[in-house]
Write a protein that holds these residues in place. Sequence first.
Motif, PDB file in Angstrom:
ATOM      1  N   PRO A  51       0.277   2.272  -6.176  1.00 23.71           N
ATOM      2  CA  PRO A  51      -0.910   1.972  -6.986  1.00 23.71           C
ATOM      3  C   PRO A  51      -1.308   0.510  -6.865  1.00 23.71           C
ATOM      4  CG  PRO A  51       1.019   2.049  -8.375  1.00 23.71           C
ATOM      5  CD  PRO A  51       1.472   2.484  -7.009  1.00 23.71           C
ATOM      6  N   PRO A  52      -2.592   0.207  -7.030  1.00 27.74           N
ATOM      7  CA  PRO A  52      -3.041  -1.195  -6.965  1.00 27.74           C
ATOM      8  C   PRO A  52      -2.491  -2.050  -8.097  1.00 27.74           C
ATOM      9  CG  PRO A  52      -4.839   0.249  -7.663  1.00 27.74           C
ATOM     10  CD  PRO A  52      -3.716   1.136  -7.228  1.00 27.74           C
ATOM     11  N   THR A  53      -1.990  -1.419  -9.142  1.00 29.65           N
ATOM     12  CA  THR A  53      -1.430  -2.165 -10.285  1.00 29.65           C
ATOM     13  C   THR A  53       0.064  -2.443 -10.124  1.00 29.65           C
ATOM     14  OG1 THR A  53      -0.978  -0.085 -11.461  1.00 29.65           O
ATOM     15  CG2 THR A  53      -3.116  -1.158 -11.868  1.00 29.65           C
ATOM     16  N   LEU A  54       0.608  -2.181  -8.937  1.00 31.69           N
ATOM     17  CA  LEU A  54       2.053  -2.311  -8.755  1.00 31.69           C
ATOM     18  C   LEU A  54       2.545  -3.716  -9.067  1.00 31.69           C
ATOM     19  CD1 LEU A  54       4.387  -0.440  -7.778  1.00 31.69           C
ATOM     20  CD2 LEU A  54       4.171  -1.551  -5.556  1.00 31.69           C
ATOM     21  N   ASN A  55       1.706  -4.713  -8.803  1.00 34.21           N
ATOM     22  CA  ASN A  55       2.111  -6.113  -9.040  1.00 34.21           C
ATOM     23  C   ASN A  55       1.853  -6.564 -10.478  1.00 34.21           C
ATOM     24  OD1 ASN A  55      -0.761  -5.986  -8.405  1.00 34.21           O
ATOM     25  ND2 ASN A  55      -0.730  -8.222  -8.448  1.00 34.21           N
TER      26      ASN A  55
ATOM     27  N   GLU B 151       0.791  -1.227   0.000  1.00 32.40           N
ATOM     28  CA  GLU B 151       0.000   0.000   0.000  1.00 32.40           C
ATOM     29  C   GLU B 151       0.827   1.282   0.000  1.00 32.40           C
ATOM     30  OE1 GLU B 151      -2.619  -0.300   3.308  1.00 32.40           O
ATOM     31  OE2 GLU B 151      -3.916  -1.803   2.364  1.00 32.40           O
ATOM     32  N   THR B 152       1.926   1.315   0.755  1.00 37.82           N
ATOM     33  CA  THR B 152       2.669   2.558   0.890  1.00 37.82           C
ATOM     34  C   THR B 152       4.173   2.306   0.891  1.00 37.82           C
ATOM     35  OG1 THR B 152       2.637   2.471   3.323  1.00 37.82           O
ATOM     36  CG2 THR B 152       0.838   3.667   2.230  1.00 37.82           C
ATOM     37  N   ALA B 153       4.889   3.364   0.577  1.00 37.41           N
ATOM     38  CA  ALA B 153       6.343   3.400   0.713  1.00 37.41           C
ATOM     39  C   ALA B 153       6.695   4.716   1.391  1.00 37.41           C
ATOM     40  CB  ALA B 153       7.026   3.295  -0.649  1.00 37.41           C
ATOM     41  N   LYS B 154       7.846   4.738   2.042  1.00 36.06           N
ATOM     42  CA  LYS B 154       8.311   5.965   2.683  1.00 36.06           C
ATOM     43  C   LYS B 154       9.641   6.382   2.069  1.00 36.06           C
ATOM     44  CE  LYS B 154       6.033   5.374   7.166  1.00 36.06           C
ATOM     45  NZ  LYS B 154       6.240   5.230   8.630  1.00 36.06           N
ATOM     46  N   ILE B 155       9.767   7.678   1.796  1.00 43.34           N
ATOM     47  CA  ILE B 155      11.019   8.264   1.338  1.00 43.34           C
ATOM     48  C   ILE B 155      11.538   9.161   2.446  1.00 43.34           C
ATOM     49  CG2 ILE B 155      12.111   9.762  -0.368  1.00 43.34           C
ATOM     50  CD1 ILE B 155       9.889   8.920  -2.329  1.00 43.34           C
ATOM     51  N   ILE B 156      12.766   8.912   2.852  1.00 37.59           N
ATOM     52  CA  ILE B 156      13.379   9.665   3.946  1.00 37.59           C
ATOM     53  C   ILE B 156      14.739  10.172   3.471  1.00 37.59           C
ATOM     54  CG2 ILE B 156      14.184   9.580   6.343  1.00 37.59           C
ATOM     55  CD1 ILE B 156      12.339   7.014   6.568  1.00 37.59           C
ATOM     56  N   ILE B 157      15.026  11.436   3.720  1.00 41.30           N
ATOM     57  CA  ILE B 157      16.326  12.018   3.397  1.00 41.30           C
ATOM     58  C   ILE B 157      16.894  12.637   4.668  1.00 41.30           C
ATOM     59  CG2 ILE B 157      17.578  13.704   2.008  1.00 41.30           C
ATOM     60  CD1 ILE B 157      15.527  13.346  -0.170  1.00 41.30           C
TER      61      ILE B 157
END
Length: 306
Positions: free
Chosen positions: A136-140, A110-116
């Motif tokens: 997105p639901p189409t990621l797979n 569902e989610t990803a995190k970007i950290i800098i």
Amino acid sequence: MAMVYHPVSSLTVSLGLLLGFLSSPLTPVNAQLSAPSQETPLNSPRRVVQFSPPDRGAPESAEGGATRRSDCIHVVPLMPLDDTQTYFGLTYQEHPSLYWYIASAQAGLETAKIIIERDNNSGDIEEVHRITVALPPTLNEQEHILRFSPSPDEPGLDIGETYRWYLEVQCNLNNIQDPTTLAIYDGWIERVEPEAELASQLDNSNDPQETAYLYGSAGIWFDYLDVMVNRLDAWPQILRNLDLIAADTQIEMTVLDDTPQASTERPQIELFSVNRDRSSDERSFDEPPSDHESLPDPDDAGELRF
């Protein structure tokens, strides 16, 4: 805090640089680097657009980085690896964009995190950005490319400073707080200042091919990539020169409809689906690999080595 930098090999790599694409779900393919053909539009009689890595790499503290791979998702950060196999790149920009190629993923993420982050003057870790990305639901179902562009109204990168980025994806859908099931990718980015002569050449360049050549020759990866994909639309040429698609295969990068619009008040997140016409390929998109096909190590897929 003084930093020791690892060098990057002096090998010059031409346009065939970037991605490793899939022949079947969760089985990335090793990309074989090759020189661009004479028909490539980015080859002119004057010069060949190419990237020459700098004579430096990630800081010494980058050894034993935080990267933790998982079968739930395969990600290729679109930047070079230095001699210690650490992702590292240079930029002249205050607000450079970062790109990740998502080769495959399990359903339901569902989610990803970007950290800098960066080390401040006190030797402590200072968080510069943290943003959650809705996947997105189409990621797979197909390949995607994720782009993160910081807002120009936010504090940017300081010249001479090195920053560390992380991309985190939770693979445990039943316990999103479980730190042991995070897929983590990390790398480094440093902002440098161009020499006066190069800065003048860039200011006076109205030709995107010339601009890409200048960035590439100077080893400024993030600015080079930005021109290649946004001003020269070079994804098809890059994939063909990697011998990942047939010469007549058509490529289209499509921005997903639910991608947030650009804003000066918040970072911009864009997800592109990679649409390929494989009608001319030896095997159709839906046809699985045969039992006799050797499947390469997923951990070796698509990495940029110089």
